[in-house]
Enzyme design. Structure first.
Site, PDB file in Angstrom:
ATOM      1  CB  SER A   1      -0.911  -0.007   1.220  1.00 37.46           C
ATOM      2  OG  SER A   1      -0.117   0.134   2.384  1.00 37.46           O
TER       3      SER A   1
ATOM      4  CG  ASP B   1      -6.950   7.862  -2.306  1.00 41.66           C
ATOM      5  OD1 ASP B   1      -5.912   8.533  -2.457  1.00 41.66           O
ATOM      6  OD2 ASP B   1      -6.951   6.674  -1.940  1.00 41.66           O
TER       7      ASP B   1
ATOM      8  CE  LYS C   1      16.457  -8.833  -7.832  1.00 41.09           C
ATOM      9  NZ  LYS C   1      17.277  -9.412  -8.917  1.00 41.09           N
ATOM     10  CB  THR C   2      10.349  -7.081 -12.564  1.00 38.39           C
ATOM     11  OG1 THR C   2      10.950  -8.338 -12.910  1.00 38.39           O
ATOM     12  CG2 THR C   2      11.123  -5.960 -13.211  1.00 38.39           C
ATOM     13  CE  LYS C   3      11.007 -13.842 -10.044  1.00 37.93           C
ATOM     14  NZ  LYS C   3      11.520 -14.688 -10.876  1.00 37.93           N
TER      15      LYS C   3
ATOM     16  CB  THR D   1       5.673  -6.082 -10.612  1.00 43.86           C
ATOM     17  OG1 THR D   1       6.103  -4.965  -9.859  1.00 43.86           O
ATOM     18  CG2 THR D   1       4.651  -5.655 -11.633  1.00 43.86           C
TER      19      THR D   1
ATOM     20  CE  LYS E   1      13.876 -10.371 -15.317  1.00 48.49           C
ATOM     21  NZ  LYS E   1      14.936 -10.203 -14.341  1.00 48.49           N
TER      22      LYS E   1
ATOM     23  N   GLY F   1      -9.858  19.095  15.233  1.00 44.59           N
ATOM     24  CA  GLY F   1      -9.551  17.994  16.136  1.00 44.59           C
ATOM     25  C   GLY F   1     -10.725  17.699  17.045  1.00 44.59           C
TER      26      GLY F   1
ATOM     27  CB  CYS G   1     -12.821  22.868  12.545  1.00 46.22           C
ATOM     28  SG  CYS G   1     -14.437  22.156  12.908  1.00 46.22           S
TER      29      CYS G   1
ATOM     30  CG  HIS H   1     -12.803  21.257   8.052  1.00 50.52           C
ATOM     31  ND1 HIS H   1     -11.655  20.931   8.717  1.00 50.52           N
ATOM     32  CD2 HIS H   1     -13.829  20.918   8.871  1.00 50.52           C
ATOM     33  CE1 HIS H   1     -11.958  20.399   9.887  1.00 50.52           C
ATOM     34  NE2 HIS H   1     -13.269  20.378  10.007  1.00 50.52           N
TER      35      HIS H   1
ATOM     36  CD  GLU I   1      -9.318  21.563   6.076  1.00 49.09           C
ATOM     37  OE1 GLU I   1      -9.647  22.772   6.199  1.00 49.09           O
ATOM     38  OE2 GLU I   1      -9.501  20.728   6.972  1.00 49.09           O
TER      39      GLU I   1
HETATM   40  N1  GLN Z   1     -14.441  18.906  18.115  1.00 48.05           N
HETATM   41  C1  GLN Z   1     -15.035  20.069  17.541  1.00 48.05           C
HETATM   42  C2  GLN Z   1     -16.505  19.871  17.240  1.00 48.05           C
HETATM   43  O1  GLN Z   1     -16.939  18.758  17.086  1.00 48.05           O
HETATM   44  C3  GLN Z   1     -14.297  20.502  16.288  1.00 48.05           C
HETATM   45  C4  GLN Z   1     -14.346  19.493  15.196  1.00 48.05           C
HETATM   46  C5  GLN Z   1     -13.301  19.713  14.129  1.00 48.05           C
HETATM   47  O2  GLN Z   1     -12.297  20.374  14.347  1.00 48.05           O
HETATM   48  N2  GLN Z   1     -13.505  19.135  12.960  1.00 48.05           N
HETATM   49  O3  GLN Z   1     -17.238  20.813  17.126  1.00 48.05           O
END
Ligand code: GLN
Length: 548
Positions: free
Chosen positions: A15, A73, A189-191, A193, A225, A361, A388, A519, A521
């Site tokens: 993986s 992903d 080494k290809t083995k 694969t 190979k 978090g 958050c 979020h 991001e």
């Molecule tokens: N723990 C916080 C909540 O649940 C913030 C969650 C987070 O940062 N995604 O509101």
């Protein structure tokens, strides 16, 4: 299947060899040839979604617009293919079984004996076809999680076999394999694969393409190979060496004519390819000289003796994207917040950073350390971005140290605090009382209105935005006006004005102190950085230049 085409991507040998980036890059090069593409991820575990999994083990939980909690992903697919996915694009073994059992209970199998084969693969096929119809895609990529040979993804290989036998010209499979070059041996080494291909063969599937991941480009001899012993023509063995920057992968694929070969194999016209945006990006990145260092103060880093930053994958990517746009390289340092709890004076070490980010978090571990870090950034004018939990903790810090509410806290950590500046909303209280944890947070895209003239509004250049959420707690309505009076600005709010979405300190008080309940991001892409990350990294660049 109405002439839609399907490309399965599976992994061999081990993986972590980059199946996700491979799938995303193939999507991007096909899109660059004018095809409408989409992608699905199949995760072999029994969990119904990724929401209940430990980020240190599984990596980031990527949230879609519709609130589905999925695998990281999915974030790569969205970023590389510039598409927005939904829950139909993600499945787990748990999800597949759940719907088969549900149908069985509803008599939808008409009294037949419902069996693992064929009913489970048939359900998988049904989901794949429906997702590609919904997305109106001409070519659908399906990534199978895990590594071939694992007991738990056999049924998904069976899915490929069943689809291929019915529509041989419409279905392709790609094996992303690893070709090691052990130091002591000094040759590739290809083995491993070869064994991986044999394993796939034993499930009745012959991959048409082999993407050979390795540290350095593969030589002709190894290609021959693999071609000979894995049953694929030489032009279908693609060398994928390690690169500095993941966006080079798709350019390397095109150098090997991968999209053209795929299209021919699928009997589709080749069309001209336009990869100029990606080429410009890669050139720009290579030419960038200046750099900034960002400290991320978090806690989901450790796995055994290793630091694994997968839990913050989209945050890392969003910082990079902002760096591309701001013209700086971005270096990230990981700081375990628990350090500041044991040794508070160490917060001083944050001065070395051009910017500090406190990501999302859960729970109580490490939060006092994060609060200390935020206080240091606020008082010492270090550019700060909170996400958050990072925003909630910034509000707590402000309430404690500026409003003087010493015991201000979130009820997530201390239920009995006298000053619950971060509190749970009534409907969420019920979920927790009922032990109803799965997919019950405030999840997915919600609109927010921005206050004119604020840093947020200036960065977004928009009055209304839509951003993705994943949390249960909120800034308590009882404290909003007190906090505002003390100088913290709520620059983004839900349209009804009740939920606080963005906080900031005015520009004259701090170079950049911004945090969001959502979020950001999840919506940043390499070709278009997210406004808040761009603002943050630009402020970091300024600090770096001033300190020179
Ligand atoms: N723990 C916080 C909540 O649940 C913030 C969650 C987070 O940062 N995604 O509101």
């Amino acid at each position: 299947m109405e002439n839609r085409k399907y490309i399965f991507v599976m992994g061999g040998v081990m993986s972590g060899v980059g199946k996700g980036i491979t799938t995303s890059s193939i999507g991007a090069i096909l899109k660059a040839r004018g095809y409408k593409v989409t992608a699905l991820k199949i995760d072999p575990y029994v969990n119904v979604d990724a929401g209940t999994m430990n980020p240190t083990e599984h990596g980031e939980v990527f949230v879609l617009n519709d609130g589905d909690e999925t695998d990281q992903d999915m974030g790569n697919y969205e970023r590389f293919m510039d598409i927005q996915l939904s829950r139909e694009n993600y499945m787990t073994t748990g999800r597949v079984y759940e719907s088969v059992i549900h149908r069985e209970r509803n008599l939808e199998y008409g009294g037949k004996c419902v069996e693992v084969v064929p009913h489970i693969p048939l359900e998988v096929i049904d989901r794949i076809v429906k997702a590609s119809e919904k997305d109106g895609s001409e070519i659908t990529l399906i990534e199978i999680g895990g590594t071939v040979g694992e007991y738990q993804n056999v049924l998904f290989l069976e899915t490929i076999r069943m689809m291929k036998i019915k529509n041989p010209d419409d279905v392709l499979s790609v094996l992303v394999s690893y070709v090691p070059m052990p130091n002591k041996i000094g040759e590739m080494k290809t083995k491993p694969t070869q064994y991986a291909v044999r394993t796939v063969n034993s499930a009745g599937v012959q991959p048409e393409f082999i993407i050979a991941r390795s540290e350095v480009p593969m030589d002709q001899k190894r290609k021959e190979k693999i071609s000979m012993f894995c049953n694929v023509g030489e032009e279908f063995v693609i060398s994928a060496p390690d690169v500095d920057n993941v966006y080079e992968v798709l350019l390397n694929f095109e150098r090997d004519n991968l999209s053209e070969t795929i299209l021919k194999k699928l009997r589709l016209e080749t069309r001209t390819s336009d990869l100029s945006a990606w080429k410009n990006l890669v050139e720009k990145i290579k030419a960038t000289k200046d750099s900034v260092t960002i400290g991320i103060v978090g806690k989901y880093f450790g796995t055994g003796d290793f630091v694994l930053s997968d839990a913050y994958m989209s945050v890392i990517e969003a910082i990079k994207h902002a760096g591309y746009q701001a013209g700086v390289k971005t270096k990230i340092d990981w700081i375990n917040s628990e350090l500041f709890e044991k040794e508070p004076e160490k917060t001083g070490s944050l001065s070395q950073y051009d910017g500090v980010l406190v990501p999302g978090g859960f729970g109580g571990r490490g939060i006092e350390g994060k609060i200390k870090a935020i206080q240091f950034c606020r008082e010492n004018k270090i550019p700060f971005l909170g996400i958050c939990y990072g925003m909630q903790l910034a509000v707590i810090e402000y309430a404690r140290n500026v409003l003087g509410l010493e015991d201000a806290n979130t009820t997530e950590v201390n239920r009995d605090t006298k000053n619950p500046v971060i509190d749970i909303m009534p409907e969420q209280k019920k979920n927790l009382e009922d032990g109803n944890y799965g997919a019950t947070m405030r999840l997915g895209a919600y609109p927010a209105k921005l206050e004119a003239g604020t840093i947020a509004a200036t960065l977004y250049k928009q009055a209304e935005i839509s951003e993705r959420h994943r949390h249960r707690w909120e800034v308590s309505p009882q404290y909003i006006s007190k906090i505002e009076t003390a100088g913290l600005v709520f620059s983004g709010k839900s349209p009804d004005g009740k939920l606080m979405e963005i906080i900031e300190l005015p520009g004259e008080k701090h170079p950049f102190f911004v945090a969001s309940q959502f979020h950001p991001e999840f919506k940043s892409t390499p070709l278009k950085a997210h406004p808040l990350f761009f603002g943050f990294v630009s402020a970091a660049k300024k600090r770096n230049q001033e300190n020179k």
